[in-house]
Write a protein that holds these residues in place. Structure first.
Motif, PDB file in Angstrom:
ATOM      1  N   ARG A 129      44.152 -47.907 -18.028  1.00  0.00           N
ATOM      2  CA  ARG A 129      44.729 -49.106 -17.642  1.00  0.00           C
ATOM      3  C   ARG A 129      44.367 -50.261 -19.021  1.00  0.00           C
ATOM      4  O   ARG A 129      45.466 -51.038 -19.317  1.00  0.00           O
ATOM      5  CB  ARG A 129      44.183 -50.127 -16.578  1.00  0.00           C
ATOM      6  N   ALA A 130      43.265 -50.073 -19.618  1.00  0.00           N
ATOM      7  CA  ALA A 130      42.766 -50.881 -20.740  1.00  0.00           C
ATOM      8  C   ALA A 130      43.560 -50.490 -22.055  1.00  0.00           C
ATOM      9  O   ALA A 130      43.332 -51.091 -23.146  1.00  0.00           O
ATOM     10  CB  ALA A 130      41.262 -50.845 -20.923  1.00  0.00           C
ATOM     11  N   GLU A 131      43.998 -49.216 -22.022  1.00  0.00           N
ATOM     12  CA  GLU A 131      44.473 -48.700 -23.266  1.00  0.00           C
ATOM     13  C   GLU A 131      45.728 -49.319 -23.642  1.00  0.00           C
ATOM     14  O   GLU A 131      46.436 -50.100 -22.805  1.00  0.00           O
ATOM     15  CB  GLU A 131      45.147 -47.159 -23.096  1.00  0.00           C
ATOM     16  N   ARG A 132      46.106 -49.505 -25.100  1.00  0.00           N
ATOM     17  CA  ARG A 132      47.297 -49.966 -25.580  1.00  0.00           C
ATOM     18  C   ARG A 132      48.128 -49.318 -26.264  1.00  0.00           C
ATOM     19  O   ARG A 132      47.897 -48.623 -27.227  1.00  0.00           O
ATOM     20  CB  ARG A 132      47.039 -51.479 -26.311  1.00  0.00           C
ATOM     21  N   PRO A 133      49.365 -48.791 -25.659  1.00  0.00           N
ATOM     22  CA  PRO A 133      49.778 -49.256 -24.369  1.00  0.00           C
ATOM     23  C   PRO A 133      49.101 -48.491 -23.139  1.00  0.00           C
ATOM     24  O   PRO A 133      48.624 -47.668 -23.451  1.00  0.00           O
ATOM     25  CB  PRO A 133      51.349 -48.608 -24.316  1.00  0.00           C
ATOM     26  N   PRO A 134      49.304 -49.007 -21.996  1.00  0.00           N
ATOM     27  CA  PRO A 134      48.484 -48.652 -20.918  1.00  0.00           C
ATOM     28  C   PRO A 134      48.802 -47.209 -20.617  1.00  0.00           C
ATOM     29  O   PRO A 134      50.123 -46.624 -20.617  1.00  0.00           O
ATOM     30  CB  PRO A 134      48.787 -49.438 -19.660  1.00  0.00           C
ATOM     31  N   GLN A 135      47.822 -46.270 -20.172  1.00  0.00           N
ATOM     32  CA  GLN A 135      48.153 -44.808 -19.727  1.00  0.00           C
ATOM     33  C   GLN A 135      48.119 -44.840 -18.190  1.00  0.00           C
ATOM     34  O   GLN A 135      47.791 -45.899 -17.732  1.00  0.00           O
ATOM     35  CB  GLN A 135      47.104 -44.031 -20.611  1.00  0.00           C
ATOM     36  N   GLY A 136      48.067 -43.864 -17.800  1.00  0.00           N
ATOM     37  CA  GLY A 136      47.860 -43.512 -16.389  1.00  0.00           C
ATOM     38  C   GLY A 136      48.990 -43.975 -15.471  1.00  0.00           C
ATOM     39  O   GLY A 136      49.993 -44.238 -15.921  1.00  0.00           O
ATOM     40  N   PRO A 137      48.918 -43.809 -14.298  1.00  0.00           N
ATOM     41  CA  PRO A 137      50.020 -44.221 -13.094  1.00  0.00           C
ATOM     42  C   PRO A 137      50.412 -45.756 -13.320  1.00  0.00           C
ATOM     43  O   PRO A 137      49.469 -46.722 -13.652  1.00  0.00           O
ATOM     44  CB  PRO A 137      49.402 -43.689 -11.968  1.00  0.00           C
ATOM     45  N   PRO A 138      51.590 -46.225 -12.849  1.00  0.00           N
ATOM     46  CA  PRO A 138      51.895 -47.763 -13.033  1.00  0.00           C
ATOM     47  C   PRO A 138      50.856 -48.325 -12.014  1.00  0.00           C
ATOM     48  O   PRO A 138      50.576 -47.814 -11.132  1.00  0.00           O
ATOM     49  CB  PRO A 138      53.150 -47.507 -12.763  1.00  0.00           C
ATOM     50  N   PHE A 139      50.554 -49.600 -12.271  1.00  0.00           N
ATOM     51  CA  PHE A 139      49.632 -50.475 -11.448  1.00  0.00           C
ATOM     52  C   PHE A 139      50.196 -51.726 -11.280  1.00  0.00           C
ATOM     53  O   PHE A 139      51.223 -52.162 -12.009  1.00  0.00           O
ATOM     54  CB  PHE A 139      48.353 -50.329 -12.113  1.00  0.00           C
ATOM     55  N   ILE A 140      49.750 -52.290 -10.363  1.00  0.00           N
ATOM     56  CA  ILE A 140      49.975 -53.726  -9.827  1.00  0.00           C
ATOM     57  C   ILE A 140      48.751 -54.613 -10.233  1.00  0.00           C
ATOM     58  O   ILE A 140      47.699 -54.547  -9.352  1.00  0.00           O
ATOM     59  CB  ILE A 140      50.428 -53.904  -8.487  1.00  0.00           C
ATOM     60  N   ARG A 141      48.789 -55.627 -10.961  1.00  0.00           N
ATOM     61  CA  ARG A 141      47.702 -56.553 -11.047  1.00  0.00           C
ATOM     62  C   ARG A 141      47.782 -57.768 -10.193  1.00  0.00           C
ATOM     63  O   ARG A 141      48.748 -58.686 -10.469  1.00  0.00           O
ATOM     64  CB  ARG A 141      47.542 -56.891 -12.627  1.00  0.00           C
ATOM     65  N   LEU A 142      47.229 -58.042  -9.389  1.00  0.00           N
ATOM     66  CA  LEU A 142      47.100 -59.211  -8.340  1.00  0.00           C
ATOM     67  C   LEU A 142      46.281 -60.121  -9.080  1.00  0.00           C
ATOM     68  O   LEU A 142      47.018 -61.438  -8.847  1.00  0.00           O
ATOM     69  CB  LEU A 142      46.827 -58.892  -7.033  1.00  0.00           C
ATOM     70  N   SER A 143      45.159 -59.943  -9.605  1.00  0.00           N
ATOM     71  CA  SER A 143      44.471 -60.926 -10.153  1.00  0.00           C
ATOM     72  C   SER A 143      43.820 -60.231 -11.477  1.00  0.00           C
ATOM     73  O   SER A 143      43.811 -59.087 -11.570  1.00  0.00           O
ATOM     74  CB  SER A 143      43.635 -61.778  -9.235  1.00  0.00           C
TER      75      SER A 143
END
Length: 95
Positions: A52-66
Motif C-alpha cells: 500500500r505504501a509503494e508509489r504507485p501502490p501495489q497489491g490489491p485495491p484498497f479502501i482507506r476509511l481513515s
C-alpha cells in the motif's frame, strides 16, 4: 388464513407466496482487513502494508476509511488474483 382442504395447493403457491415475498436485496460487499488479506494470501501483514505504501501502490485495491482503517473488498481481491494468474503453456498476450 387457513387453506380450504378441498382446494389443492400447487407447489409454486406453497413455495413462494407472492403477497408475502420481499424483493431480493443487493448483497453488501464483503470487506476484509489487512490481517485477513495477509492470511488469505499467506504473507505477513507487513507485506500488505508495504504494498500500500509503494508509489504507485501495489497489491490489491484498497479502501482507506481513515488514516488507521484500511479495508479490502473481497471481489476486488478475486479480480486482482485472477489478473495475476499464469496458465502454463498458454500464449502470452502482447501488451
Amino acid at each position: 388464513m387457513p387453506q380450504d382442504p378441498a382446494v389443492p395447493v400447487t407447489n409454486a403457491e406453497a413455495a413462494c407466496p407472492a403477497a408475502e415475498a420481499d424483493p431480493p436485496r443487493p448483497q453488501a460487499p464483503r470487506l476484509l482487513t489487512t490481517e485477513e488479506i495477509a492470511r488469505l494470501l499467506r504473507v505477513d501483514p507487513s507485506s500488505v502494508r508495504r504494498w500500500r505504501a509503494e508509489r504507485p501502490p501495489q497489491g490489491p485495491p484498497f479502501i482507506r476509511l481513515s488514516e488507521r482503517v484500511v479495508l479490502y473488498d473481497a471481489g476486488d481481491l478475486q479480480t486482482w488474483l485472477h489478473e495475476r494468474r499464469t496458465t502454463p503453456g498458454a500464449r502470452r498476450r502482447a501488451a
